[in-house]
Motif scaffolding. Structure first.
Motif, PDB file in Angstrom:
ATOM      1  N   ALA A 223       0.836  -1.209   0.000  1.00  0.00           N
ATOM      2  CA  ALA A 223       0.000   0.000   0.000  1.00  0.00           C
ATOM      3  C   ALA A 223       0.865   1.251   0.000  1.00  0.00           C
ATOM      4  CB  ALA A 223      -0.933  -0.008   1.204  1.00  0.00           C
ATOM      5  N   SER A 224       1.958   1.212   0.742  1.00  0.00           N
ATOM      6  CA  SER A 224       2.874   2.348   0.792  1.00  0.00           C
ATOM      7  C   SER A 224       3.504   2.598  -0.572  1.00  0.00           C
ATOM      8  CB  SER A 224       3.952   2.105   1.848  1.00  0.00           C
ATOM      9  OG  SER A 224       4.869   3.171   1.859  1.00  0.00           O
ATOM     10  N   ASP A 225       3.932   1.515  -1.240  1.00  0.00           N
ATOM     11  CA  ASP A 225       4.491   1.642  -2.592  1.00  0.00           C
ATOM     12  C   ASP A 225       3.476   2.272  -3.545  1.00  0.00           C
ATOM     13  OD1 ASP A 225       6.918   0.560  -1.925  1.00  0.00           O
ATOM     14  OD2 ASP A 225       6.613  -1.357  -2.953  1.00  0.00           O
ATOM     15  N   LEU A 226       2.248   1.765  -3.502  1.00  0.00           N
ATOM     16  CA  LEU A 226       1.206   2.276  -4.378  1.00  0.00           C
ATOM     17  C   LEU A 226       0.933   3.749  -4.088  1.00  0.00           C
ATOM     18  CD1 LEU A 226      -1.009   2.004  -6.500  1.00  0.00           C
ATOM     19  CD2 LEU A 226      -2.519   1.160  -4.696  1.00  0.00           C
ATOM     20  N   ALA A 227       0.828   4.096  -2.818  1.00  0.00           N
ATOM     21  CA  ALA A 227       0.558   5.479  -2.443  1.00  0.00           C
ATOM     22  C   ALA A 227       1.666   6.405  -2.938  1.00  0.00           C
ATOM     23  CB  ALA A 227       0.403   5.594  -0.924  1.00  0.00           C
ATOM     24  N   GLN A 228       2.923   5.984  -2.805  1.00  0.00           N
ATOM     25  CA  GLN A 228       4.048   6.806  -3.265  1.00  0.00           C
ATOM     26  C   GLN A 228       4.010   6.985  -4.782  1.00  0.00           C
ATOM     27  OE1 GLN A 228       6.252   8.519  -1.408  1.00  0.00           O
ATOM     28  NE2 GLN A 228       7.078   9.362  -3.288  1.00  0.00           N
TER      29      GLN A 228
END
Length: 155
Positions: free
Chosen positions: A63-68
């Motif tokens: 989720a963090s990767d996607l958000a970034q």
């Protein structure tokens, strides 16, 4: 839209079933978004919106990767739209000035974008109607106003 994370290997693509449509997904680590075109009865279309690195094993990391990635895309889009907006505002300002000149001098619409050049003794003069005036490479000023047959430049 529906967002999905592709699992599996390149040799064994996953299938995604959406309302009776089967989508073959091949790109391990791809983040895909599925959106309907044309309302509730439209076809599903997939768009790759990012990738999850192999190191991102946990859902939180994914989720963090996607958000970034989405933040970077959004930031780039905002910068592009801001530049476009600045350019359009500059065009509006320039066109508003032209409209103002035409309202004051409706008979001059044919020369609104024109420039005239003339050599007087050792100097070359260039006067662009409603813009600026030059003596050789020296700017004499920007168009200010007209009175009768006289154009005034200042600056």
């Amino acid at each position: 839209g529906v967002v999905g994370y592709v699992k599996g290997t390149d040799d064994n693509p996953d299938e995604l079933h959406l309302d009776g449509e089967v989508h073959q997904i091949s790109g391990v680590g791809d983040l895909l978004m599925f959106e309907r075109e044309g309302g509730a009865s439209g076809m599903w279309h997939k768009t790759k919106i990012g990738e999850v690195s192999a190191e991102s094993a946990t859902p939180t990391e994914q989720a963090s990767d996607l958000a970034q990635q989405q933040y970077e895309k959004a930031k780039t889009s905002v910068e592009t739209y801001e530049a476009t907006l600045r350019n359009l505002n500059n065009e509006i300002e320039a066109n508003s000035a032209k409209i103002g000149h035409l309202e004051k001098h409706p008979g001059l619409h044919d020369v609104l974008e024109d420039c005239v050049e003339k050599r007087v003794q050792e100097y070359n003069y260039k006067i662009c109607f409603f813009k600026n005036a030059y003596q050789d490479s020296v700017r004499l000023g920007n168009f200010d106003s007209t009175e009768g047959k006289r154009a005034d430049f200042s600056g």
